[in-house]
Design an enzyme around this catalytic site. Structure first.
Site, PDB file in Angstrom:
ATOM      1  N   HIS A 263      20.501   3.966  40.431  1.00 16.27           N
ATOM      2  CA  HIS A 263      20.237   3.413  39.245  1.00 16.27           C
ATOM      3  C   HIS A 263      18.920   3.543  39.379  1.00 16.27           C
ATOM      4  O   HIS A 263      18.199   3.987  38.195  1.00 16.27           O
ATOM      5  CB  HIS A 263      20.748   1.952  39.041  1.00 16.27           C
ATOM      6  CG  HIS A 263      22.137   1.749  38.536  1.00 16.27           C
ATOM      7  ND1 HIS A 263      23.213   1.866  39.390  1.00 16.27           N
ATOM      8  CD2 HIS A 263      22.483   1.340  37.592  1.00 16.27           C
ATOM      9  CE1 HIS A 263      24.336   1.710  38.789  1.00 16.27           C
ATOM     10  NE2 HIS A 263      23.761   1.330  37.361  1.00 16.27           N
TER      11      HIS A 263
ATOM     12  N   ASP B 258      44.042 -19.738  -0.600  1.00 16.64           N
ATOM     13  CA  ASP B 258      45.273 -19.182  -0.043  1.00 16.64           C
ATOM     14  C   ASP B 258      45.505 -17.644  -0.696  1.00 16.64           C
ATOM     15  O   ASP B 258      45.998 -16.780  -0.296  1.00 16.64           O
ATOM     16  CB  ASP B 258      46.419 -19.984  -0.003  1.00 16.64           C
ATOM     17  CG  ASP B 258      46.602 -20.694   1.319  1.00 16.64           C
ATOM     18  OD1 ASP B 258      45.808 -20.434   2.188  1.00 16.64           O
ATOM     19  OD2 ASP B 258      47.470 -21.547   1.262  1.00 16.64           O
TER      20      ASP B 258
ATOM     21  N   GLN C  62      49.914 -27.810   2.554  1.00 15.05           N
ATOM     22  CA  GLN C  62      50.034 -27.349   3.901  1.00 15.05           C
ATOM     23  C   GLN C  62      51.164 -28.108   4.797  1.00 15.05           C
ATOM     24  O   GLN C  62      51.754 -27.283   5.205  1.00 15.05           O
ATOM     25  CB  GLN C  62      48.703 -27.981   4.932  1.00 15.05           C
ATOM     26  CG  GLN C  62      47.460 -27.140   4.239  1.00 15.05           C
ATOM     27  CD  GLN C  62      47.883 -25.521   4.099  1.00 15.05           C
ATOM     28  OE1 GLN C  62      47.953 -25.003   5.162  1.00 15.05           O
ATOM     29  NE2 GLN C  62      47.592 -25.207   2.869  1.00 15.05           N
TER      30      GLN C  62
ATOM     31  N   HIS D 246      54.543 -26.000   4.587  1.00 13.42           N
ATOM     32  CA  HIS D 246      54.710 -24.752   5.527  1.00 13.42           C
ATOM     33  C   HIS D 246      55.617 -24.888   6.667  1.00 13.42           C
ATOM     34  O   HIS D 246      56.567 -24.115   6.698  1.00 13.42           O
ATOM     35  CB  HIS D 246      53.295 -24.311   6.094  1.00 13.42           C
ATOM     36  CG  HIS D 246      52.168 -23.714   5.226  1.00 13.42           C
ATOM     37  ND1 HIS D 246      52.838 -22.168   4.853  1.00 13.42           N
ATOM     38  CD2 HIS D 246      51.045 -23.736   4.778  1.00 13.42           C
ATOM     39  CE1 HIS D 246      51.725 -21.968   4.229  1.00 13.42           C
ATOM     40  NE2 HIS D 246      50.789 -22.872   4.096  1.00 13.42           N
TER      41      HIS D 246
ATOM     42  N   GLU E 101      41.411 -25.904  10.110  1.00 15.20           N
ATOM     43  CA  GLU E 101      41.547 -24.565   9.396  1.00 15.20           C
ATOM     44  C   GLU E 101      41.180 -24.750   8.017  1.00 15.20           C
ATOM     45  O   GLU E 101      40.406 -23.765   7.749  1.00 15.20           O
ATOM     46  CB  GLU E 101      43.005 -24.358   9.432  1.00 15.20           C
ATOM     47  CG  GLU E 101      43.421 -22.842   8.694  1.00 15.20           C
ATOM     48  CD  GLU E 101      44.793 -22.618   8.825  1.00 15.20           C
ATOM     49  OE1 GLU E 101      45.308 -21.664   8.540  1.00 15.20           O
ATOM     50  OE2 GLU E 101      45.673 -23.714   8.763  1.00 15.20           O
ATOM     51  N   HIS E 102      41.725 -25.659   7.276  1.00 14.57           N
ATOM     52  CA  HIS E 102      41.067 -25.825   5.747  1.00 14.57           C
ATOM     53  C   HIS E 102      40.388 -26.948   5.743  1.00 14.57           C
ATOM     54  O   HIS E 102      40.906 -28.396   6.248  1.00 14.57           O
ATOM     55  CB  HIS E 102      42.202 -25.918   5.026  1.00 14.57           C
ATOM     56  CG  HIS E 102      43.209 -24.564   4.903  1.00 14.57           C
ATOM     57  ND1 HIS E 102      44.474 -24.658   5.670  1.00 14.57           N
ATOM     58  CD2 HIS E 102      42.952 -23.415   4.331  1.00 14.57           C
ATOM     59  CE1 HIS E 102      44.853 -23.284   5.491  1.00 14.57           C
ATOM     60  NE2 HIS E 102      44.055 -22.558   4.857  1.00 14.57           N
TER      61      HIS E 102
END
Length: 452
Positions: A436, A377, A275, A278, A343-344
């Site tokens: 109504h 991934d 990660q 990235h 996230e992971h």
């Protein structure tokens, strides 16, 4: 050069303050980017194709006589499948098959219409229908992401979306340079063909988001836009939300590894790198109750880092937002993981199933030492578009359900109207909404008899 990577202990008196520094990340958008994006969106909405062409030339260095010239035909996508290597084609098709199989199961589990009748004969239910048209944004320029094509297009296809429109930038030169780069990537185009993309345009940035959201003479307006992008793309998606749907506003990528010390340290070090490579804002954290194992992982990081092609990015990420955290126990590590909502999340332990029930918040959970995040991934099957920045507390991975909408079904019988009418009327009068109430009362049997 020694890596300046934080090491924290949950037992230390200053842990909480140091932990908050690790987690801190400002999601506030840059005002200059916001203003520029607002201008681009308004211009594309007003001038359509002409504005798209102008910005594509300005930002990507691509000159074209029309937006139609920037559209990739299905024949071009198929041709790309023929020119990639046999190994690439086999990997692409195998990954696509697994992703499609997973999302087909997801469709069976949660994407079907249903209905029932109650004791009064009233029919109640839910009608699930796919979106008519979606746009998927695939990043380009710095790198190629065929996996993003699969993860966005395949669940849309499985959901039954009528038309999938892909946009992907293919910059001809880097900013301020005449150096050629970013040519049409055959693997990305082949992935689009395999994933069932109907139309594809070589445009990117805020202008691509604007074109998808508003439509132009050439690019059709979509109902929803999914897929990651840079700060300009994120800002544009944020601004068009409400006119079209979006999947999420993604922050920097994250990985959290819960380790009990049983996994080879080199494996965990490389998972943290996966990660960190990235970008500089990505976050990699290790939680472990074994201080000796943490030292082994740190040694592995120092040893392996010099051999990584993206070592400068990894170093900046680890030093800026990474941490090795010594916990009192695996139970405490799970508690901290729930606070982070990563996230992971890798459970790199002998008995991952023992700890998984304690974990409530994560985009994706990877069980066991052999389950590297990178498999998720690319080819495991579940979607890799995941909530970031703690939003896993209330958000989910991209899936079939993101490309569908639900309509409630209600069919009230005459008998059911006698039961529901007085209830509705009482509540409506209480709200001061007489029409109504009377709409319900008109259908009551005794009222109908009086009127006749």
């Amino acid at each position: 050069m020694t890596l300046n990577l934080r090491q924290l202990q949950t037992s230390a008196p200053d842990f909480e303050a140091e932990f908050q520094r690790v987690l801190h990340w400002s999601a506030e958008a840059d005002h200059a980017i916001e203003e520029r994006v607002a201008t681009i969106l308004a211009d594309v909405k007003a001038r359509g194709d002409a504005a798209v062409l102008e910005y594509t030339q300005r930002f990507d260095g691509l000159q074209a006589g029309s937006v139609a010239a920037l559209e990739l035909t299905r024949e071009e996508l198929k041709a790309a499948l023929e020119v990639i290597t046999p190994a690439q084609r086999q990997a692409l098709e195998a990954a696509a098959a697994r992703v499609r199989s997973y999302h087909e199961r997801q469709l069976q589990a949660c994407g079907l219409s249903w209905s029932y009748r109650d004791e009064d004969g009233t029919l109640l239910g839910q009608k699930v229908t796919p979106l008519d048209r979606v746009g998927i944004y695939v990043p380009g320029g710095k790198a190629a992401y065929p996996s993003s094509v699969l993860m966005n297009a395949i669940p849309a296809q499985v959901a039954g979306v009528g038309e999938i429109v892909m946009v992907v930038p293919t910059p001809a030169r880097s900013a301020g340079s005449n150096v050629a780069r970013g040519e049409k990537n055959a693997l990305v185009l082949a992935a689009a063909y395999v994933a069932g993309v109907h139309r594809a345009f070589t445009i990117g940035g805020a202008q691509a988001v604007a074109a998808l959201a508003h439509g132009t003479a050439t690019i059709p307006r979509v109902d929803k836009i999914t897929g990651p992008g840079n700060a300009y793309v994120a800002a544009a998606k944020r601004r068009v939300f409400g006119q079209v749907g979006i999947d999420m506003i993604a922050g920097p990528s994250e990985i959290l590894v819960l380790a009990d010390g049983s996994t080879p340290p080199d494996w965990v070090a490389m998972d943290l790198f996966s990660q960190a490579e990235h970008d500089e804002l990505a976050q990699s954290i290790l939680l472990c109750p074994d201080a000796g194992y943490i030292a082994q992982v740190r040694a592995a990081i120092e040893r392996l880092l010099p051999g990584m092609p993206r070592r400068d990015v990894i170093r900046a990420s680890l030093e800026g937002r990474g941490a090795l955290i010594h916990t009192r126990s695996m139970e405490e590590a799970c508690e901290i993981s729930n606070r982070i909502a990563p996230e992971h999340l890798e459970i790199s332990a002998r008995e991952p199933q023992r700890w998984e029930p304690l974990l409530r918040h994560a985009g994706a959970i990877f069980l066991g030492a052999y389950t590297s995040e990178s498999l998720g991934d690319y080819c495991a099957g579940p979607n890799h578009v995941l909530p970031t920045s703690g939003t896993a507390r209330f958000s989910s991975p991209l899936g079939v359900y993101d490309f569908q909408k639900r309509s409630s079904l209600i069919e009230v019988s005459a008998a059911g109207a006698q039961v529901l009418g007085p209830i509705a009327a009482e509540l409506a009068y209480g709200e001061g909404l007489q029409a109504h109430a009377q709409a319900a009362e008109f259908r009551l049997t005794d009222r109908t008899a009086k009127d006749t």
